[in-house]
Design an enzyme around this catalytic site. Structure first.
Site, PDB file in Angstrom:
ATOM      1  CG  ASP A 275      75.843  24.627  53.630  1.00 12.06           C
ATOM      2  OD1 ASP A 275      76.169  24.084  52.646  1.00 12.06           O
ATOM      3  OD2 ASP A 275      76.415  24.561  54.781  1.00 12.06           O
ATOM      4  CG  HIS A 417      74.999  29.870  54.076  1.00 14.54           C
ATOM      5  ND1 HIS A 417      76.262  30.239  54.539  1.00 14.54           N
ATOM      6  CD2 HIS A 417      74.561  28.964  55.076  1.00 14.54           C
ATOM      7  CE1 HIS A 417      76.623  29.572  55.718  1.00 14.54           C
ATOM      8  NE2 HIS A 417      75.509  28.802  55.900  1.00 14.54           N
TER       9      HIS A 417
END
Length: 463
Positions: A275, A417
């Site tokens: 992400d 991430h």
């Protein structure tokens, strides 16, 4: 002398008139006789044509059928009922008899009912397509005015009716899944809400054994009621029902798909997702690690980060990864108005479509915060996770691996991430661990496959 001549003249004129009248009468009799003879010839010729048509149909249809010849009002009806052994197939008889009773007009017609056998797409099942053919018999002319399919009757090899519930090992679960799939199909067609709700209700209220269906091209075809524009049929992929289907009915192609589905289902799989990117400093490093291990992943990017990083976004896709939507600026969507939340998502969809040429139709809400109103207003699938690496919190390589080790299971979706250096550094160890545990790495579309539907939430392969 003059009187004698006058009398003879008058007598001659009378005779001429009489002869003329006799001539006219004779001609009239001849004409009438000719007309009657022509009508008799015309009627016989017409009757011969009718008999010829009947014989033609009889030659085509008598074998394997029981013929019944009767009148319904003024209509002459000839029905060819298919036989199974020495018995008429009852489901076909019922369909024909119902049509005769309810829909056949009492007109001077010649009506044929018959069936044509065709492949069903299912092993051990045949279709009988029941046809009504009507000929008008008017003014000595035979004119076909209607040829209508009354529907298909699905039959087992021994001539028994085959209904949709028999296709499944668990009819109750199958109906639940069918309702879910057909509802999603109808929503995609943008049908008026009251119409779509009525169609779904009609299916829900009916027992599965009564559903009108067909099977072709690896799809279950359903016929909605009421029929609305742009929705004559509902086509659902059979692969969406592999968990509840009776595989013994599947022919070679579909049986292979079924086997492949369960091979993959029993295979240990995991989906790595990243992400908040793209980040020009760290995302390329993640891509290099994934390439080293020949692994494909799914990246949920922020719309605001695409500008200036278009080539990097294109690289992600070109290397076989999937690019999804993570909103424009990472707000808590559930705390925004509906219009504001939609704009966060649609603006990102627009920029991704502009850069990549298409959309994956996948969206991950920041913080996992989403409302039903937001989901139902957008034709996207919403991807959550069941393994949180907490890399955003710990920013520690060892902790990232430990979190994944404690949470991962077959079919997990792992949240990481690609904007944090510790995540980049931990990734090889994470991959090595998962490989040693027997996991295969897949993208979100590969993992969820036909389960992916608009508006739905997904936490893992099985949730």
């Amino acid at each position: 002398m003059n009187k004698s001549r006058l009398g003879r003249g008058r007598h001659g004129k009378t005779r001429h008139v009489l002869l003329a009248l006799i001539g006219i009468l004779a001609i009239s009799i001849c004409l009438l006789g000719g007309f009657i003879a022509f009508k008799i010839y015309q009627q016989k010729s017409f009757e011969q044509k009718i008999e010829s048509l009947k014989k033609e149909k009889d030659d085509q249809l008598s074998e394997g059928n029981q013929k019944e010849h009767f009148r319904q009002g003024q209509a002459e009806v000839i029905a060819y009922y298919p036989l199974q052994g020495e018995k008429v197939i009852s489901s076909v008889r019922e369909l024909i008899n119902q049509d005769v009773k309810d829909k056949l007009e009492s007109k001077d017609n010649l009506v044929f009912y018959y069936t044509e056998q065709e492949e069903s797409g299912l092993k051990g099942v045949v279709n009988r397509n029941v046809t009504k053919q009507i000929y008008d018999l008017v003014a000595f002319k035979i004119e076909e005015t209607e040829k209508t399919s009354l529907g298909k009757v699905h039959l087992t090899e021994d001539g028994q009716p085959f209904t949709l519930d028999q296709l499944f090992s668990d009819a109750s679960k199958a109906k639940e899944q069918l309702i879910k799939e057909l509802t999603s199909f109808i929503e995609d067609k943008k049908i008026e809400q009251d119409q779509s709700e009525q169609i779904v209700k009609n299916f829900s209220d009916q027992d599965l054994s009564a559903w009108n269906f067909d099977y072709k091209d690896s799809q279950i075809i359903l016929y909605p009621s009421p029929v609305v524009e742009n929705l004559e049929e509902i086509a659902l992929p059979v692969s969406a029902f592999f968990d509840v289907i009776q595989s013994s009915y599947l022919l070679e192609k579909d049986a292979a798909l079924y086997q492949s589905y369960f091979d993959k289902k029993h295979q240990k799989v995991v989906a790595l997702t990243f992400d908040d990117g793209p980040n020009p400093a760290t995302t390329p490093q993640v891509l290099e690690t994934l390439a080293k291990y020949d692994i494909k992943a799914t990246f949920f990017v922020l719309g605001k980060n695409v500008s200036g990083n278009e080539d990097l976004v294109k690289r992600i896709k070109s290397e076989g990864h999937v690019v999804g939507n993570h909103s424009w600026s990472h707000p808590i969507l559930s705390q925004l108005s509906l219009d504001e939340a939609k704009k966060q998502i649609t603006d990102t969809e627009d920029v991704l479509t502009k850069v990549l040429g298409s959309s994956s139709k996948l969206m991950r809400p920041p913080y996992g915060a989403i409302t039903d109103d937001i989901r139902n207003s957008l034709d996207l699938s919403f991807i959550m996770w069941d393994v949180d690496s907490l890399d955003w919190k710990s920013k520690n390589e060892a902790s990232i691996l430990t979190e994944i080790q404690h949470q991962v299971a077959n079919g997990s979706i792992v949240l990481m991430h690609d904007i944090h250096s510790p995540t980049v550094n931990a990734l090889p160890r994470v991959i090595e661990y998962l490989k040693n545990q027997g996991y295969t790495f897949v993208t979100i579309p590969e993992m969820l496959n036909t389960r992916l539907k608009a508006h739905e939430l997904y936490y893992s392969r099985d949730e």
